[in-house]
Design an enzyme around this catalytic site. Structure first.
Site, PDB file in Angstrom:
ATOM      1  N   SER A  45       7.296  -0.553   5.505  1.00  0.00           N
ATOM      2  CA  SER A  45       6.282  -0.620   4.458  1.00  0.00           C
ATOM      3  C   SER A  45       4.980  -1.175   5.013  1.00  0.00           C
ATOM      4  O   SER A  45       4.971  -1.886   6.015  1.00  0.00           O
ATOM      5  CB  SER A  45       6.774  -1.515   3.311  1.00  0.00           C
ATOM      6  OG  SER A  45       7.948  -0.985   2.729  1.00  0.00           O
ATOM      7  N   VAL A  46       3.889  -0.850   4.320  1.00  0.00           N
ATOM      8  CA  VAL A  46       2.564  -1.338   4.704  1.00  0.00           C
ATOM      9  C   VAL A  46       1.978  -2.095   3.518  1.00  0.00           C
ATOM     10  O   VAL A  46       2.046  -1.631   2.379  1.00  0.00           O
ATOM     11  CB  VAL A  46       1.630  -0.182   5.105  1.00  0.00           C
ATOM     12  CG1 VAL A  46       0.249  -0.714   5.483  1.00  0.00           C
ATOM     13  CG2 VAL A  46       2.217   0.609   6.268  1.00  0.00           C
ATOM     14  N   LYS A  69       2.035  -3.941   8.679  1.00  0.00           N
ATOM     15  CA  LYS A  69       3.155  -2.990   8.685  1.00  0.00           C
ATOM     16  C   LYS A  69       4.412  -3.704   9.128  1.00  0.00           C
ATOM     17  O   LYS A  69       4.423  -4.387  10.155  1.00  0.00           O
ATOM     18  CB  LYS A  69       2.872  -1.818   9.617  1.00  0.00           C
ATOM     19  CG  LYS A  69       3.984  -0.773   9.606  1.00  0.00           C
ATOM     20  CD  LYS A  69       3.554   0.517  10.271  1.00  0.00           C
ATOM     21  CE  LYS A  69       4.591   1.608  10.071  1.00  0.00           C
ATOM     22  NZ  LYS A  69       4.146   2.912  10.603  1.00  0.00           N
ATOM     23  N   GLY A  84       9.577   6.132   6.155  1.00  0.00           N
ATOM     24  CA  GLY A  84      10.938   6.140   6.654  1.00  0.00           C
ATOM     25  C   GLY A  84      11.342   4.884   7.388  1.00  0.00           C
ATOM     26  O   GLY A  84      12.505   4.494   7.367  1.00  0.00           O
ATOM     27  N   PHE A  85      10.389   4.227   8.071  1.00  0.00           N
ATOM     28  CA  PHE A  85      10.747   3.096   8.912  1.00  0.00           C
ATOM     29  C   PHE A  85      10.236   1.760   8.393  1.00  0.00           C
ATOM     30  O   PHE A  85      10.449   0.739   9.020  1.00  0.00           O
ATOM     31  CB  PHE A  85      10.224   3.311  10.335  1.00  0.00           C
ATOM     32  CG  PHE A  85      10.860   4.479  11.018  1.00  0.00           C
ATOM     33  CD1 PHE A  85      12.230   4.644  10.986  1.00  0.00           C
ATOM     34  CD2 PHE A  85      10.095   5.426  11.674  1.00  0.00           C
ATOM     35  CE1 PHE A  85      12.830   5.728  11.605  1.00  0.00           C
ATOM     36  CE2 PHE A  85      10.685   6.513  12.298  1.00  0.00           C
ATOM     37  CZ  PHE A  85      12.061   6.662  12.271  1.00  0.00           C
ATOM     38  N   LEU A 132       0.823  -1.211   0.000  1.00  0.00           N
ATOM     39  CA  LEU A 132       0.000   0.000   0.000  1.00  0.00           C
ATOM     40  C   LEU A 132       0.851   1.252   0.000  1.00  0.00           C
ATOM     41  O   LEU A 132       0.451   2.293  -0.517  1.00  0.00           O
ATOM     42  CB  LEU A 132      -0.926   0.011   1.216  1.00  0.00           C
ATOM     43  CG  LEU A 132      -2.007  -1.072   1.258  1.00  0.00           C
ATOM     44  CD1 LEU A 132      -2.689  -1.088   2.620  1.00  0.00           C
ATOM     45  CD2 LEU A 132      -3.026  -0.843   0.150  1.00  0.00           C
ATOM     46  N   GLY A 133       2.027   1.182   0.615  1.00  0.00           N
ATOM     47  CA  GLY A 133       2.888   2.354   0.694  1.00  0.00           C
ATOM     48  C   GLY A 133       4.096   2.066   1.553  1.00  0.00           C
ATOM     49  O   GLY A 133       4.222   0.998   2.156  1.00  0.00           O
ATOM     50  N   ASP A 192       1.987  12.983  15.036  1.00  0.00           N
ATOM     51  CA  ASP A 192       2.272  13.069  13.602  1.00  0.00           C
ATOM     52  C   ASP A 192       0.962  13.119  12.818  1.00  0.00           C
ATOM     53  O   ASP A 192       0.824  12.482  11.780  1.00  0.00           O
ATOM     54  CB  ASP A 192       3.127  11.886  13.139  1.00  0.00           C
ATOM     55  CG  ASP A 192       3.745  12.123  11.754  1.00  0.00           C
ATOM     56  OD1 ASP A 192       3.829  13.300  11.336  1.00  0.00           O
ATOM     57  OD2 ASP A 192       4.139  11.138  11.096  1.00  0.00           O
TER      58      ASP A 192
END
Length: 374
Positions: free
Chosen positions: A107-108, A121, A104-105, A100-101, A229
């Site tokens: 991927s999902v 995640k 920085g830390f 999905l995206g 965030d």
């Protein structure tokens, strides 16, 4: 197993008996030590006793119960609370689909778990700042006990992973939706038949989404959790058109902030949405999330980007000169409705945290505004 890939790539080695649509990344070997005292964060069902079977991803040898597990159980990491070392994911029920995206830390990915759509995640260990990656993983679990319509729910988590993978840990979350608020605002949705930006972001829709987000913040703050965030990219929109706050990798428990006297590097986030006190390195409060919401509401209203220019100059100007996105446009000045929006946004991004409304007052004001519009 598929051939291992370099840290910079996202494809992943997966057990051959997984039901897969495409390759994705499965987490890393070993158990990651927690920098936080997290024994209270996970519900009991996500952290069974040490007598339970390993939650490592199944690879080769079937055991008595007919499930596949690693040949040996990895040792528990020193310093980890006993129950925390035994996160429970039934890997045989995971069907990985597509990415999905990424951030920085990690991927999902979209997947199914026990036949239900979920997001998975994976936090990478190959990053410039390993400690930050570890903090991001554990921070995601701040909401593991929470259930709310406007918060993406944690389903399960694990720090046990195959040896060749590049992940510190895996978190299975409720699938909050295919589209983020950022995509809706700027017209970059992945929907096959997207509505126009104007249809999606009428004033009524803006207020509806705003109330969803504030409801989520009110619940988080009632649980002494700060998101830190909040921005359109971290707000998912479900198929039922409900906003859900996601991505808790920068979140903090209030008691941890007070105890550890967190320095600026402990708090991540996005500089365009960070409150002045955060940019100055002061201790965060719930009012930092209110500031971020103010920027987000401005984006929904104007469909513009908050700032242009070098990040360091923007940060300095926000703190030293009270720089904010412009409220001089016709959308804010040409009508009584626009001026009401202007006042709400302005109150949210006041320089002094004490002058900003809390989530409860903000919720009340938004409900009254929405009610007045009929």
């Amino acid at each position: 197993m598929a051939r291992s890939t370099p840290c910079s790539q996202t494809s992943l080695a997966v057990p051959t008996h997984f039901s897969l649509v495409s390759h994705v990344t499965v987490p890393s070997e070993g158990v990651m030590p927690s920098p936080l005292s997290l024994c209270r964060y996970l519900p009991r069902e996500l952290s069974p006793s040490v007598d339970s079977r390993s939650c490592s991803i199944p690879l080769v040898a079937p055991r008595k119960a007919g499930k596949l597990f690693l040949g040996t159980t990895p040792p528990r990491a020193p310093g980890l609370p006993r129950r925390l070392a035994w996160f429970s994911i039934d890997w045989e029920q995971v069907c990985l689909m597509h990415r999905l995206g990424s951030g920085g830390f990690g991927s999902v990915y979209k997947a199914t778990y026990h036949g239900v759509p979920v997001a998975i995640k994976q936090v990478n260990k190959c990053t410039k700042d390993l400690r930050a990656s570890q903090r991001s993983f554990w921070a995601e679990l701040n909401i593991a006990r929470l259930r709310h319509d406007n918060i993406v729910r944690v389903v399960a988590a694990s720090t046990r992973t195959p040896e060749d993978s590049n992940s510190l840990g895996t978190i299975i979350m409720e699938f909050g939706g295919n589209v983020t608020l950022h995509q809706v605002i700027y017209g970059a949705t992945r929907s096959p038949e997207p509505l126009s930006c104007r249809e999606q972001l009428s004033l009524g829709k803006c207020l509806k989404y705003s109330l969803d987000v504030v409801n989520g913040l009110l619940f988080l703050h009632s649980q002494s959790i700060l998101h830190l965030d909040l921005k359109p990219a971290n707000i998912l929109i479900s198929e039922q058109d409900v906003c859900k706050i996601s991505d808790f990798g920068c979140s903090q428990k209030l008691q941890d902030l007070r105890c550890r006297q967190a320095s600026p590097h402990h708090i991540g986030g996005t500089y365009t949405h960070q409150a002045p006190e955060i940019l100055k390195g002061e201790i965060a409060t719930p009012k930092a999330d209110i500031y971020s919401f103010g920027i987000t509401l401005w984006q929904m209203t104007t469909r513009e980007v908050p700032y242009s220019g070098e990040p360091q100059y923007v940060q300095y100007a926000v703190v030293a000169y009270n720089l904010r996105p412009s409220l001089a446009g016709a959308v804010f000045t040409a009508s009584l409705t626009g001026k009401t929006l202007q006042n709400i946004i302005q109150s949210c991004w006041e320089a002094r945290a004490l002058q900003r409304p809390g989530a409860e007052l903000l919720q009340r004001d938004l409900k009254a505004f929405r009610g007045a519009l009929g």
